[in-house]
Design a protein around this motif. Structure first.
Motif, PDB file in Angstrom:
ATOM      1  N   UNK A  34       6.538  14.900   8.412  1.00 18.27           N
ATOM      2  CA  UNK A  34       6.608  13.440   8.394  1.00 18.27           C
ATOM      3  C   UNK A  34       7.094  12.951   9.751  1.00 18.27           C
ATOM      4  N   UNK A  35       6.129  12.866  10.719  1.00 15.81           N
ATOM      5  CA  UNK A  35       6.558  12.493  12.056  1.00 15.81           C
ATOM      6  C   UNK A  35       6.773  11.008  12.221  1.00 15.81           C
ATOM      7  N   UNK A  36       6.139  10.213  11.350  1.00 14.18           N
ATOM      8  CA  UNK A  36       6.231   8.777  11.503  1.00 14.18           C
ATOM      9  C   UNK A  36       5.224   8.239  12.518  1.00 14.18           C
ATOM     10  N   UNK A  75       1.693   7.102  13.426  1.00 16.47           N
ATOM     11  CA  UNK A  75       0.538   6.615  12.693  1.00 16.47           C
ATOM     12  C   UNK A  75      -0.731   7.395  13.043  1.00 16.47           C
ATOM     13  N   UNK A  76      -0.902   7.640  14.311  1.00 16.21           N
ATOM     14  CA  UNK A  76      -2.137   8.285  14.752  1.00 16.21           C
ATOM     15  C   UNK A  76      -2.242   9.714  14.220  1.00 16.21           C
ATOM     16  N   UNK A  78      -5.167  11.260  12.185  1.00 15.97           N
ATOM     17  CA  UNK A  78      -5.873  12.466  12.601  1.00 15.97           C
ATOM     18  C   UNK A  78      -6.010  13.446  11.462  1.00 15.97           C
ATOM     19  N   UNK A  82     -13.328   5.418  15.654  1.00 12.86           N
ATOM     20  CA  UNK A  82     -12.375   6.451  15.251  1.00 12.86           C
ATOM     21  C   UNK A  82     -11.521   6.874  16.442  1.00 12.86           C
ATOM     22  N   UNK A 136      -8.936   4.266  17.007  1.00  8.48           N
ATOM     23  CA  UNK A 136      -7.864   4.292  15.989  1.00  8.48           C
ATOM     24  C   UNK A 136      -6.878   5.421  16.285  1.00  8.48           C
ATOM     25  N   UNK A 137      -7.408   6.591  16.668  1.00  9.58           N
ATOM     26  CA  UNK A 137      -6.525   7.742  16.843  1.00  9.58           C
ATOM     27  C   UNK A 137      -5.785   7.711  18.168  1.00  9.58           C
ATOM     28  N   UNK A 138      -6.275   7.005  19.179  1.00  7.79           N
ATOM     29  CA  UNK A 138      -5.640   7.129  20.481  1.00  7.79           C
ATOM     30  C   UNK A 138      -4.881   5.894  20.923  1.00  7.79           C
ATOM     31  N   UNK A 139      -5.278   4.693  20.497  1.00  6.01           N
ATOM     32  CA  UNK A 139      -4.605   3.502  21.031  1.00  6.01           C
ATOM     33  C   UNK A 139      -3.249   3.305  20.398  1.00  6.01           C
ATOM     34  N   UNK A 140      -2.347   2.717  21.180  1.00  6.58           N
ATOM     35  CA  UNK A 140      -0.988   2.473  20.681  1.00  6.58           C
ATOM     36  C   UNK A 140      -0.858   1.066  20.108  1.00  6.58           C
ATOM     37  N   UNK A 142      -5.945  -1.155  17.310  1.00  8.71           N
ATOM     38  CA  UNK A 142      -6.282  -0.242  16.211  1.00  8.71           C
ATOM     39  C   UNK A 142      -7.026  -0.991  15.122  1.00  8.71           C
ATOM     40  N   UNK A 166       2.746   1.167  18.133  1.00  9.28           N
ATOM     41  CA  UNK A 166       3.009   1.999  16.935  1.00  9.28           C
ATOM     42  C   UNK A 166       4.093   3.038  17.194  1.00  9.28           C
ATOM     43  N   UNK A 167       4.223   3.491  18.456  1.00  5.82           N
ATOM     44  CA  UNK A 167       5.273   4.480  18.769  1.00  5.82           C
ATOM     45  C   UNK A 167       6.666   3.942  18.457  1.00  5.82           C
ATOM     46  N   UNK A 214       7.400   1.862  16.051  1.00  3.59           N
ATOM     47  CA  UNK A 214       7.657   1.604  14.611  1.00  3.59           C
ATOM     48  C   UNK A 214       8.294   2.843  13.978  1.00  3.59           C
ATOM     49  N   UNK A 234      11.840   6.727  10.251  1.00  2.00           N
ATOM     50  CA  UNK A 234      11.629   8.110  10.679  1.00  2.00           C
ATOM     51  C   UNK A 234      12.892   8.923  10.448  1.00  2.00           C
ATOM     52  N   UNK A 235      12.747  10.222  10.107  1.00  2.00           N
ATOM     53  CA  UNK A 235      13.927  11.063   9.862  1.00  2.00           C
ATOM     54  C   UNK A 235      14.685  11.324  11.158  1.00  2.00           C
TER      55      UNK A 235
END
Lengths: 633, 103
Positions: A608-610, A612-613, A617, B20, B23-27, B32, B95-96, B98, B102-103
């Protein structure tokens, strides 16, 4: 007598209990004396029925009570039934008479107590259980009542539960008797597993015919005796009875002098054929009884609390009864039980009466009460004389028989019993002279009981004195039942002879002379030491310093149990091992499963890295895997 | 050269892959969301193309595409509302950043 009435004998107090708890306590709170009247009425009914049963049996008829099926289990039918035989009837008389007298006495003694309803409710349930115990015809049924009287004893010892000493004494009584009860239950089960019956008469028959014999019989009998020893405070389970004196005095008179503590003796008498056919078991009873008799009497010599003197006296006399049962059979032991119940209840009532006047049980604070309480004094002296075994009072007849039979069967124990006669007379009259003789020493210190008690002791009210007078009559007369040998014949052995022949028969024998002389010497010594003070008690105590210390510390039994058995063996040994097991095995299993979950969770949570991407993936990769799988498989 | 089904499908695949990748690469969350729209439209394109070439008599694919647009409009409004709410709290649309849970 119709057999249905036999059920009523012990159900009447039960009705009294229900009535007090559910009617009087709820709706008649302002008139507590009604509770007392209820139980007195119920017990009068029981007493009348018991007397009726006695006369039915005396006239040679039998009272056969059909069994009632209680529970049907797989292959086991448990029946409830009553057994009304001479032994039962004698016990019924003892319980109903003493209980009735105690309830009348309690009207005065408990007057104004906040727990008045509770007191009489528990007294009712106790009497119910005690009568049930006596009437039960199977060991299982008996065990139920046996535990019930134990519970009532606990409740009534701890009646003033706000006193820590009373609460502790109640716990002690309950736990110590429980040790014996374990033996009782084991004995019942051993008998059941080997014979398949709980019925007392069937067990008798099996023991007599020799089907039930050998090691099984011996161990079962010893198990039953362990229960009896716990209930009857026999050595080494005697420690609870002196502490039980924390309860109200009428409770001591009823439960811890006359009835419940005698239940152990009754149990042995009830299953006596089992003991009779096992020499080892019978010898165990005799030896324990003999040791208890002298052991408790020696402690009684030095107690300063009047109730403790009586408590040790009770233990000692119960030992006598056991000795009498073992050497002379049912009649001898039960006859002493019968007589003892009346005079010991009387003595306890006397001690309650002086407590009522002085506010204390410490004899050193009393003195001179002869002047203020003439009737209590007279009845107390009668009780003491009877206990000391002076001809022709009740105690003489039964004690003498025990001495004779033990002389014939257990010569060694006979000497112990004979020394006990001397001790008994001495400690009783020591109590009489300290309490009633000399000058009044002021009663309880004023913070407890107040000036009301201390300044002028006065005679107790009539409601307390009359039961004592009635019991003092019995203390004189009850022994006469066996003067003709009639009691023994009623119990099934011995033959009758003329009254006057029996009355003066003892004087033709050397043994009664010896015991009378010893008792007289004990009384005289007490007179010399505590009334005339020719001999200084302190000096004699000083001369026998180690012995005095041993007696007054009760042979260090409390210390032994508390420091060695409870602290070292139980807490230090057994419980320590249990604790290790608990903390390592049980807790280990619980903590272990928690640890597994926590460690695996710690490993999995890394996913659970948090981010989103990253999630996206993995979703895409997942879809790709699914698509490939569908495409190729 | 006439336009065949395959041309539409290739175009749709290219559009989908671009979406796709975005979605996977943009911050930036807004980007996104835009890339997601691109993916949805690529799907719509395949639906309409299949409908037109495989079952021309029916309008199944077209109707389906309209539904997707409808749902996408709703999704965008909700998504933008969430982004707005997050932006008010964190002053960022990256997104980074947010990482409150997170643990």
């Amino acid at each position: 007598m119709p057999y249905q009435l036999a059920w009523l004998i012990f159900l009447l107090p039960m009705f009294s209990f229900i009535f007090i708890v559910f009617v009087l306590r709820l709706f008649f709170r302002s008139r507590p004396q009604l509770a007392g009247y209820t139980i007195i009425t119920a017990l009068s009914g029981s007493l009348i029925l018991s007397v009726w049963a006695l006369f039915t049996l005396l006239s040679g008829q039998e009272i056969a009570v059909p069994d009632v099926t209680w529970a049907v289990l797989d292959g086991l039918t448990i029946k409830l039934g009553l057994l009304v035989d001479p032994l039962t009837v004698v016990m019924l008389l003892v319980v109903t008479i003493v209980s009735l007298m105690v309830q009348i006495y309690s009207q005065g003694y408990m007057h104004g107590d906040a727990g008045y309803h509770r007191y009489f409710a528990w007294m009712s349930i106790f009497t119910f259980a005690m009568l049930g115990l006596v009437l039960a015809d199977s060991l299982l049924f008996m065990f139920v009542f046996w535990e019930m009287v134990g519970l009532c004893s606990y409740l009534l010892i701890g009646f003033w539960f706000h006193k820590p000493s009373a609460a502790n004494a109640a716990k002690k009584a309950f736990i110590v008797t429980r040790l014996g009860d374990f033996g009782f239950l084991a004995g019942i089960l051993a008998l059941y597993l080997n014979t398949g019956t709980f019925d007392i008469l069937e067990l008798h028959a099996l023991a007599v015919s020799g089907t039930l014999a050998g090691t099984v019989l011996t161990w079962a009998a010893i198990g039953l005796f362990a229960g009896a020893a716990g209930k009857s405070a026999q050595f080494p389970l005697h420690v609870w009875l002196p502490d039980a004196m924390e309860g109200p005095t009428p409770v001591s008179a009823l439960i811890h002098a006359a009835t419940m503590v005698a239940a152990g003796v009754f149990l042995v008498a009830r299953v006596f054929p089992l003991f009779e056919h096992s020499t080892q078991a019978l010898n165990t009873v005799a030896v324990i009884g003999g040791i208890t008799a002298i052991f408790a009497a020696s402690i009684g010599l030095v107690m300063n609390d009047i109730k403790r003197v009586l408590a040790y006296s009770t233990i000692s006399q119960l030992g006598y009864m056991m000795l009498g049962l073992a050497t002379g059979g049912v009649a001898v032991g039960i006859f002493h039980l019968f007589n003892h119940a009346f005079f010991k209840a009387l003595l306890f009532m006397g001690s309650g009466s002086v407590n009522h006047a002085t506010g204390t049980f410490d004899m050193r604070l009393m003195g001179g009460l002869k002047k203020y309480m003439p009737r209590t004094y007279t009845t107390f002296v009668i009780g003491a004389l009877s206990l000391a075994g002076i001809w022709p009072l009740a105690g003489f007849w039964s004690k003498d028989e025990i001495l004779i039979t033990s002389f014939e069967h257990q010569p060694l124990l006979f000497w112990l019993a004979l020394i006990t006669v001397f001790m008994t007379a001495f400690y009783m009259f020591r109590a009489v002279f300290i309490t009633f003789g000399g000058e009044y020493r002021g009663g309880a210190p004023s913070e407890h009981g107040g000036e009301h008690h201390s300044a002028h002791p006065h005679e107790s009210p009539g409601v307390m004195v009359w039961p004592m007078i009635f019991l003092s009559l019995l203390a004189v007369l009850s022994g006469l039942w066996n003067v003709t040998g009639h009691f023994a014949a009623f119990m099934g052995h011995g033959e009758t002879h003329g009254f006057f022949e029996g009355l003066f028969h003892p004087f033709t024998q050397p043994l009664p002379w010896i015991s009378l002389l010893l008792a007289g010497a004990g009384i005289f010594l007490a007179y010399a030491m505590y009334s005339k003070k020719w001999l200084s008690a302190e000096k004699i105590g000083g001369m026998f310093q180690p012995l005095y210390k041993l007696f007054s510390r009760k042979y260090f039994f409390d210390e032994l149990y508390k420091n060695i058995i409870v602290r070292k063996v139980l807490l230090g040994g057994l419980f320590f091992i249990f604790q290790l097991f608990d903390s390592h095995v049980v807790d280990g299993a619980v903590n272990g499963s928690a640890t597994i979950v926590r460690v695996s969770g710690g490993a999995v949570r890394r996913a659970q890295t948090g981010q989103l991407q990253l999630y996206g993936l993995f979703m895409v990769l997942g879809i790709v895997v699914i698509v490939l799988a569908l495409y190729f498989l | 050269m006439a336009l065949g089904l395959e041309h539409y499908l290739i175009l749709a695949a290219v559009l989908f892959s671009i979406g796709l990748y975005g979605v996977l690469t943009r911050r930036n969350v807004v980007v996104i969301l835009m890339c997601l729209e691109l993916m949805l439209n690529a799907v719509n394109l395949t639906l309409v193309a299949f409908s037109r070439y495989v079952v021309p008599a029916l309008l199944t694919g077209q109707v389906f595409a309209i539904f997707v647009m409808l749902v996408a409009a709703a999704e965008v409004s909700v998504g933008l509302a969430i982004i707005l709410a997050i932006y008010r709290g964190t002053e960022t649309v990256d997104t980074e950043k947010f990482n409150l849970l997170k643990w």
